[in-house]
Write a protein that holds these residues in place. Structure first.
Motif, PDB file in Angstrom:
ATOM      1  N   VAL A  63      26.189  42.868  48.678  1.00 53.49           N
ATOM      2  CA  VAL A  63      27.045  41.830  48.089  1.00 53.49           C
ATOM      3  C   VAL A  63      27.398  42.159  46.637  1.00 53.49           C
ATOM      4  O   VAL A  63      28.509  41.861  46.171  1.00 53.49           O
ATOM      5  N   GLU A  64      26.476  42.789  45.918  1.00 56.12           N
ATOM      6  CA  GLU A  64      26.757  43.138  44.515  1.00 56.12           C
ATOM      7  C   GLU A  64      27.948  44.095  44.425  1.00 56.12           C
ATOM      8  O   GLU A  64      28.798  43.962  43.534  1.00 56.12           O
ATOM      9  N   GLU A  65      27.996  45.051  45.371  1.00 60.54           N
ATOM     10  CA  GLU A  65      29.131  45.986  45.381  1.00 60.54           C
ATOM     11  C   GLU A  65      30.423  45.261  45.757  1.00 60.54           C
ATOM     12  O   GLU A  65      31.474  45.495  45.155  1.00 60.54           O
ATOM     13  N   VAL A  66      30.351  44.366  46.747  1.00 64.07           N
ATOM     14  CA  VAL A  66      31.544  43.595  47.146  1.00 64.07           C
ATOM     15  C   VAL A  66      32.077  42.823  45.936  1.00 64.07           C
ATOM     16  O   VAL A  66      33.283  42.820  45.655  1.00 64.07           O
ATOM     17  N   SER A  67      31.179  42.188  45.214  1.00 62.55           N
ATOM     18  CA  SER A  67      31.565  41.396  44.054  1.00 62.55           C
ATOM     19  C   SER A  67      32.216  42.276  42.975  1.00 62.55           C
ATOM     20  O   SER A  67      33.276  41.942  42.428  1.00 62.55           O
ATOM     21  N   ALA A  68      31.594  43.415  42.674  1.00 62.20           N
ATOM     22  CA  ALA A  68      32.121  44.308  41.631  1.00 62.20           C
ATOM     23  C   ALA A  68      33.494  44.863  42.034  1.00 62.20           C
ATOM     24  O   ALA A  68      34.413  44.962  41.206  1.00 62.20           O
ATOM     25  N   LEU A  69      33.639  45.208  43.325  1.00 58.31           N
ATOM     26  CA  LEU A  69      34.923  45.741  43.812  1.00 58.31           C
ATOM     27  C   LEU A  69      36.007  44.662  43.762  1.00 58.31           C
ATOM     28  O   LEU A  69      37.159  44.938  43.398  1.00 58.31           O
ATOM     29  N   ALA A  70      35.624  43.430  44.118  1.00 56.84           N
ATOM     30  CA  ALA A  70      36.593  42.323  44.089  1.00 56.84           C
ATOM     31  C   ALA A  70      37.086  42.080  42.659  1.00 56.84           C
ATOM     32  O   ALA A  70      38.265  41.782  42.439  1.00 56.84           O
ATOM     33  N   VAL A 181      32.037  35.950  48.725  1.00 51.56           N
ATOM     34  CA  VAL A 181      32.558  36.493  47.460  1.00 51.56           C
ATOM     35  C   VAL A 181      34.004  36.028  47.333  1.00 51.56           C
ATOM     36  O   VAL A 181      34.832  36.265  48.225  1.00 51.56           O
ATOM     37  N   LEU A 182      34.309  35.336  46.220  1.00 50.28           N
ATOM     38  CA  LEU A 182      35.655  34.818  46.000  1.00 50.28           C
ATOM     39  C   LEU A 182      36.549  35.902  45.393  1.00 50.28           C
ATOM     40  O   LEU A 182      36.078  36.975  45.011  1.00 50.28           O
ATOM     41  N   ALA A 183      37.841  35.593  45.299  1.00 50.83           N
ATOM     42  CA  ALA A 183      38.822  36.586  44.852  1.00 50.83           C
ATOM     43  C   ALA A 183      38.503  37.143  43.462  1.00 50.83           C
ATOM     44  O   ALA A 183      38.807  38.295  43.161  1.00 50.83           O
ATOM     45  N   ASP A 184      37.859  36.337  42.596  1.00 50.08           N
ATOM     46  CA  ASP A 184      37.556  36.817  41.243  1.00 50.08           C
ATOM     47  C   ASP A 184      36.203  37.524  41.162  1.00 50.08           C
ATOM     48  O   ASP A 184      35.736  37.871  40.080  1.00 50.08           O
ATOM     49  N   PHE A 460      41.166  28.275  45.255  1.00 45.95           N
ATOM     50  CA  PHE A 460      40.192  29.343  45.505  1.00 45.95           C
ATOM     51  C   PHE A 460      40.734  30.709  45.102  1.00 45.95           C
ATOM     52  O   PHE A 460      39.986  31.598  44.722  1.00 45.95           O
ATOM     53  N   ASP A 461      42.054  30.868  45.235  1.00 44.75           N
ATOM     54  CA  ASP A 461      42.663  32.192  45.128  1.00 44.75           C
ATOM     55  C   ASP A 461      44.025  32.065  44.447  1.00 44.75           C
ATOM     56  O   ASP A 461      45.064  32.237  45.081  1.00 44.75           O
TER      57      ASP A 461
END
Length: 477
Positions: A63-70, A181-184, A460-461
């Protein structure tokens, strides 16, 4: 049309190299793919919608990678498309505005199994079959079964269900919490971090806002699911009827009698004929019900007897039932083969499954009208239905190289959906809205509800980066 955002393309923006190196610094060289084959594979599902490949595919591991990529995508206004197993049926993964596909298959951990609480938390790479294999020996299972061996987080994203829903509910009833993980790039736990009560009256129901959101509000990175005890015994039965009405009347009466039927599936005469040909079987070519009962040895006898009495009083014939796994499989073979048997009616053709759902009392009428419509318009569409829920599919077998036939199918699908809406039903019982049912959603919900959905999406987005172009139509200028 102005799509109010929808982001920029990776390839067309001058930021390509910078963005790619940022992606690689987060999920490694192996976690970033620009290869054409990989992009094509992630640009389509099992629907008839054409492939729209993303500009780049990422394979995050946590999830940390998903968040950083987002966060990087958000900064550069790049569309984000979550991808599970690609088994969707409404074009939900098409990258209609290019952008970045987040392929979540490497996040495949089963976490936090609580046997005595009947719950488990899984990552998006865990499929339905993989979870049930993991649960072997615990006496527990997860029953929601859309047919495909889909990602459980993807099933949450599309509010999937299937043959078991009449007894165990859809994904809506079986998701206790989600990590999204939200768009930001911010991470939300829809029921509070780590919480898994069996019921709650705390605040807005964020969990079920994301169930069925089809990737348009955020990326689901964990789902906490309700589990069930494996039934002590299972009995399957099959019974044929003189008419659609008789089969549906039996269904309603079985449910009214309080029989906790686990599956009750309807196949029409065209479908039965196709299955007979495909599997060299000798079922009666008439409307047929396939039933399955779960329970203790004692309770099953009562369930089967009640169901048999009801089917007989509705002129049902040839009621056969089976307890051992092998005979059960044989009895249900036609139902399991339905998709492939339909395709075999016209070799070289593709199948498209319609997906309307109506209140039970309207089912006979809509089935009869739909069959007349198919005949009148020279279309091949055997019918299979989860009748306990009023949900049925026409498996439209169509020649993808024949634009005239494709057009006839398209018009039929619209008529079928409007017929369902006129009977207080929905244009989609379990597949979702995706690309093809956006206009129908407006008819179903009405302008005030759709505007409210759009305002939620904007909250949300705000930049319309999450799976743009799905569920909601682009706004008019």
């Amino acid at each position: 049309h102005n799509d109010s955002g929808g982001g920029s393309r990776v390839s067309k923006s001058g930021v390509l190299d910078g963005v790619l190196s940022a992606f690689r610094s987060i999920c490694g060289e192996d976690g970033v793919s620009l290869g054409e084959a990989v992009r094509e594979q992630h640009g389509k599902d099992e629907s008839v919608h054409r492939c729209c490949p993303p500009d780049v595919v990422l394979f995050p591991r946590c999830v940390e990678e998903v968040s950083a990529l987002a966060k990087i995508c958000s900064r550069h206004r790049l569309p984000i498309i979550p991808f599970g197993t690609g088994t969707g049926l409404e074009g939900g993964v098409s990258a209609v505005k290019g952008g970045v596909c987040f392929s979540l298959r490497n996040m495949d951990q089963v976490l936090d199994l609580h046997q005595e609480d009947f719950d488990v938390t899984v990552e998006p790479g865990v499929t339905r079959k993989a979870l049930n294999a993991y649960l072997r020996g615990t006496g527990l299972w997860f029953p929601v079964d859309p047919g495909a061996d889909a990602s459980l987080c993807g099933m949450a994203a599309t509010s999937a269900s299937g043959t078991n829903a009449v007894r165990y509910g859809t994904m809506r009833e079986n998701v206790l919490n989600l990590e999204v993980v939200l768009a930001d790039g911010s991470v939300v736990h829809t029921a509070g971090m780590g919480r898994r009560p069996r019921k709650t009256a705390a605040g807005y129901n964020l969990t079920n806002l994301f169930v069925g959101s089809e990737g348009t509000l955020g990326i689901i990175t964990k789902t906490t699911l309700r589990l069930y005890g494996i039934p002590e015994a299972t009995v399957s039965a099959v019974c044929s009827f003189p008419s659609v009405q008789a089969a549906v009347d039996s269904t309603v009466q079985i449910l009214q009698a309080g029989v906790p039927v686990a599956r009750i599936e309807f196949l029409d005469d065209v479908m039965m004929d196709a299955c007979n040909r495909f599997s060299s079987l000798s079922y009666a070519v008439t409307p047929t019900l396939f039933l399955e009962f779960h329970g203790s040895e004692g309770s099953l006898e009562e369930q089967v007897n009640t169901a048999e009495d009801i089917t007989q009083s509705n002129s049902g014939s040839g009621f056969q039932w089976a307890k051992d796994a092998e005979t059960r499989e044989r009895l249900w073979k036609a139902r399991h083969d339905a998709w492939y048997a339909s395709l075999a009616l016209r070799p070289g053709c593709k199948a498209y499954a319609t997906d309307v759902c109506v209140p039970l009392s309207h089912l006979p009428q809509i089935l009869v009208e739909t069959k007349e419509d198919l005949i009148e318009n020279r279309l091949t569409g055997p019918i299979v239905g989860h009748v306990g829920d009023g949900n049925f599919h026409c498996l439209m077998v169509v020649d993808p190289g024949d634009p005239e036939e494709l057009h006839r199918v398209h018009l039929f699908v619209e008529r079928l959906a409007r017929r369902a809406l006129a009977m207080d039903g929905t244009c989609t019982g379990e597949h979702g809205v995706g690309l093809g049912k956006r206009a129908l959603l407006c008819e179903e919900m009405g302008p005030v509800a759709v505007q409210l959905m759009q305002r939620l999406k904007d909250a949300f987005d705000p930049r319309n980066l999450m799976n743009p172009g799905k569920i909601l139509l682009p706004r008019e200028l």
